[in-house]
Design an enzyme around this catalytic site. Structure first.
Site, PDB file in Angstrom:
ATOM      1  N   HIS B 121      -9.282 -12.986   5.235  1.00 54.33           N
ATOM      2  CA  HIS B 121      -8.435 -14.157   5.444  1.00 54.33           C
ATOM      3  C   HIS B 121      -8.092 -14.196   6.939  1.00 54.33           C
ATOM      4  CE1 HIS B 121      -4.664 -16.506   5.158  1.00 54.33           C
ATOM      5  NE2 HIS B 121      -5.080 -16.898   3.973  1.00 54.33           N
ATOM      6  N   ASP B 198      -4.888  -5.486   3.039  1.00 46.63           N
ATOM      7  CA  ASP B 198      -4.290  -6.780   2.707  1.00 46.63           C
ATOM      8  C   ASP B 198      -4.338  -6.922   1.184  1.00 46.63           C
ATOM      9  OD1 ASP B 198      -3.864  -9.419   2.049  1.00 46.63           O
ATOM     10  OD2 ASP B 198      -5.223 -10.245   3.553  1.00 46.63           O
ATOM     11  N   GLN B 201      -4.035 -10.619  -2.694  1.00 42.94           N
ATOM     12  CA  GLN B 201      -4.662 -11.072  -3.936  1.00 42.94           C
ATOM     13  C   GLN B 201      -4.796  -9.947  -4.959  1.00 42.94           C
ATOM     14  OE1 GLN B 201      -5.008 -14.117  -4.555  1.00 42.94           O
ATOM     15  NE2 GLN B 201      -4.879 -14.998  -2.513  1.00 42.94           N
ATOM     16  N   LYS B 224       2.939 -15.150  -4.186  1.00 42.32           N
ATOM     17  CA  LYS B 224       1.704 -15.179  -4.973  1.00 42.32           C
ATOM     18  C   LYS B 224       1.868 -14.370  -6.251  1.00 42.32           C
ATOM     19  CE  LYS B 224      -1.149 -15.376  -0.789  1.00 42.32           C
ATOM     20  NZ  LYS B 224      -1.716 -16.726  -0.689  1.00 42.32           N
ATOM     21  N   CYS B 364      -8.941 -20.441   4.544  1.00 34.52           N
ATOM     22  CA  CYS B 364      -8.552 -19.576   5.658  1.00 34.52           C
ATOM     23  C   CYS B 364      -9.514 -18.406   5.822  1.00 34.52           C
ATOM     24  CB  CYS B 364      -7.121 -19.054   5.481  1.00 34.52           C
ATOM     25  SG  CYS B 364      -5.938 -20.370   5.302  1.00 34.52           S
TER      26      CYS B 364
HETATM   27  C1  LIG Z   1      -6.213 -12.298   1.134  1.00 34.82           C
HETATM   28  C2  LIG Z   1      -5.065 -13.020   1.748  1.00 34.82           C
HETATM   29  N1  LIG Z   1      -4.490 -12.539   2.856  1.00 34.82           N
HETATM   30  C3  LIG Z   1      -3.443 -13.132   3.435  1.00 34.82           C
HETATM   31  C4  LIG Z   1      -2.900 -14.287   2.918  1.00 34.82           C
HETATM   32  C5  LIG Z   1      -1.736 -14.909   3.629  1.00 34.82           C
HETATM   33  O1  LIG Z   1      -0.597 -14.835   2.860  1.00 34.82           O
HETATM   34  P1  LIG Z   1       0.747 -15.553   3.333  1.00 34.82           P
HETATM   35  O2  LIG Z   1       0.373 -16.974   3.609  1.00 34.82           O
HETATM   36  O3  LIG Z   1       1.658 -15.408   2.170  1.00 34.82           O
HETATM   37  O4  LIG Z   1       1.232 -14.866   4.544  1.00 34.82           O
HETATM   38  C6  LIG Z   1      -3.469 -14.837   1.768  1.00 34.82           C
HETATM   39  C7  LIG Z   1      -2.965 -16.068   1.145  1.00 34.82           C
HETATM   40  O5  LIG Z   1      -3.010 -17.157   1.640  1.00 34.82           O
HETATM   41  C8  LIG Z   1      -4.568 -14.200   1.175  1.00 34.82           C
HETATM   42  O6  LIG Z   1      -5.144 -14.691   0.087  1.00 34.82           O
END
Ligand SMILES: Cc1ncc(COP(=O)(O)O)c(C=O)c1O
Lengths: 142, 405
Positions: B121, B198, B201, B224, B364
């Site tokens: 991401h 990270d 998910q 999430k 993203c």
């Molecule tokens: C794998 C992953 N990393 C990071 C994020 C970023 O999360 P957040 O927008 O809650 O900071 C997301 C979700 O958008 C994600 O799916």
């Protein structure tokens, strides 16, 4: 604004009834998505610009043939959704025959008038991307 | 009773009618929905107990502090962290990853390497770009194999004595690939690199036990996992956290301050400058309670069944392409797909007209889109409240899409 959205969440178009009025995918959009009239390359184009919509990654490249400061021809290519593609097609159509200055006055209202669709705020960027590319092409190279 | 039969009445938003159809919410990977207990816990907190935490010597301040710190204990147990000092609250995954890139970034020297992967991401790419650029360090990425899994042989080759940080997703938000965290963390440790995982998910969807994963850092977002927006968790291994200078400063994170220097606070507050997201911590506690009551094993099993149903169903529709590892392997609760001749945004808009919410675009993850050779995809993702009927609705509408525009 907030109150408006909240009220819509309770009762508005997104709520219990089907949405009325023009559809998002109007007949014009469908037609121009399936059979765009101005899609393709323009060899010898004298003004070219390309841009990307950062929200979705859509890409539109607009090519103009300028003769005596008039738009003699316009074509576009791109990876884009139906709305953006239809908008690019309409923009190309609207600018052909105009002077550079006149072409610069084409705006979202002109495009929307042709598209006849219910474009929600989240998709307005799809309509305006070809317009910003047009402006870049016209203001860029002489 | 199926899990969704039990949970659906708890989610008030599922009563929404969208464009004349009952809402089918298949976008929990972007942000899930909340059960009533979470919404009410936050309302109650604001209505009865709110004050700032830690510094207030009055009843409400003490209540707020107690609730905030209780959330930390709850998270510690939920993820199997060794101690509460290892649980740092952030604003979310992006914030946690940025905090780590800023903090670990300060330890980088010219020529050092940070290793990420091709499926990350943007939140796990950009902070490392900034950190490496600032220090003259080098950013590298582990490539993907065609089956949507990481090329672990390439990982071995890219991992060297110069590698200072290895940062990767536990579960891909596009492909659903589950990366071998324990194996990769163990290898990274052998070369002396920090591991940053990270878990955005993963934490909402599978039983977590940090002690088995062996990573140095693990980050995720509450929104999430049935919790509120605006709060996330950064787990950090104690020895590592203790060894680090804070990357960000302000109140809360200090013990004593002079004009030209300060003494840092103890863990975990050293990494929590400013007034924290207190109501959100209360909401997160309620979300974890809810998930634990269901049992994460059951959550996993339920969502896995939905994911498989969607994958197999979509793959059977002519003109539909699905991405990621095969349906029979273990995958996260996301299914990315494209429909021939249709742009992903149009797919999402046409589904929305039927009341079905999916995500569309690059998710993203532009480098991953480039690797897959697509501008974007549509993505359905699942949570505890989704039912096999809802997946059936998705499949039925997708089957009609090719003639829809
Ligand atoms: C794998 C992953 N990393 C990071 C994020 C970023 O999360 P957040 O927008 O809650 O900071 C997301 C979700 O958008 C994600 O799916």
């Amino acid at each position: 604004m907030t109150d408006e959205v909240m009220a819509r969440a309770v009762s508005g178009p997104g709520s219990s009834t089907s949405r009325r009025g023009p559809l998002l995918y109007s007949d014009v959009i469908r037609e121009r998505w399936r059979r765009p009239r101005f899609r393709g390359d323009l060899p010898g184009a004298s003004a070219v610009a390309e841009d990307v919509n950062p929200l979705c990654g859509d890409r539109v490249r607009l090519m103009l043939a300028l003769a005596d400061d008039r738009v003699a021809g316009a074509r576009f290519v791109g990876d884009s959704c139906a709305i953006c593609t239809a908008s690019a097609d309409v923009v190309a159509e609207l600018v052909v025959g105009r002077s550079r200055v006149e072409a610069l006055t084409v705006d979202a209202a002109d495009v929307l008038a042709v598209l006849q669709a219910d474009i929600r705020p989240t998709r307005m960027r799809c309509v305006t991307l070809p317009l910003s590319v047009l402006a870049a092409a016209l203001k860029g190279k002489r | 009773m199926r899990l969704d039969e039990r949970t659906r009445p708890d989610f008030p938003i599922l009563e929404r009618v969208v464009n004349g159809h009952p809402l089918v919410y298949l976008d929990s990977a972007a942000s899930s929905q909340r059960p009533r207990t979470v919404i009410e816990a936050m309302g109650q907190y604001y209505a009865r107990s709110h004050a700032n935490v830690h510094r207030s010597i009055h009843t409400l301040g003490e209540e707020a502090t107690e609730l905030y710190e209780a959330a930390r204990d709850r998270v510690q147990r939920f993820i199997g962290a060794g101690s509460r000092e290892e649980v740092v609250f952030t604003r979310g995954t992006t914030d946690g990853l940025s905090l780590l890139a800023e903090t670990l970034g300060r330890t980088l020297r010219a020529g050092d390497e940070v290793l990420i992967t091709e499926l990350e991401h943007h939140s796990n790419i950009i902070p490392w770009q900034l950190a490496t650029r600032d220090r003259g360090a080098v950013l590298k990425a582990v490539p993907l194999r065609d089956d949507g899994t990481l090329d672990l042989e390439a990982f071995e080759r890219l991992l060297t004595r110069r590698t200072r940080v290895v940062a990767f997703a536990h579960v891909s938000n596009v492909l659903g690939t589950i990366n071998p965290v324990a194996e990769m963390s163990a290898r990274a440790r052998q070369v002396g690199a920090f591991t940053v995982v990270d878990g955005a998910q993963a934490a909402p969807h599978l039983p977590l036990d940090i002690s088995l994963l062996g990573c140095d850092f693990y980050v995720f977002s509450a929104h999430k996992m049935l919790g509120p927006t605006g709060i996330g968790v950064l787990y950090g291994r104690r020895e590592v956290l203790e060894s680090l200078e804070p990357g960000r400063g302000g109140s809360e994170m200090i013990k004593e301050v002079w004009i030209d220097r300060a003494q840092w606070n103890d863990l975990p507050w050293r990494f929590e400058p400013g007034t924290p997201p207190i109501a959100e911590a209360v909401g997160l506690t309620a979300a974890i309670e809810y998930l634990e009551k269901l049992g994460m094993e059951r959550v996993l099993e339920h969502e896995r069944a939905l994911t498989r149903q969607a994958l197999e169903g979509l793959a059977a529709v002519p003109g539909v392409n699905v991405y990621g590892p095969p349906a029979r392997t273990d995958r996260g609760a996301v299914v990315a797909f494209t429909v021939a001749g249709l742009h992903p945004h149009d797919v999402a808009a046409l589904l929305d007209a039927e009341g079905i919410a999916v995500r569309a675009g690059h998710h993203c993850a532009m480098p991953l889109m480039r690797r897959l050779g697509v501008v974007g995809t549509s993505r359905a993702s699942f949570s505890v409240f989704n039912s096999p009927d809802e997946v059936g609705r998705l499949l039925a509408v997708v089957a009609e899409l090719r003639t829809a525009l």
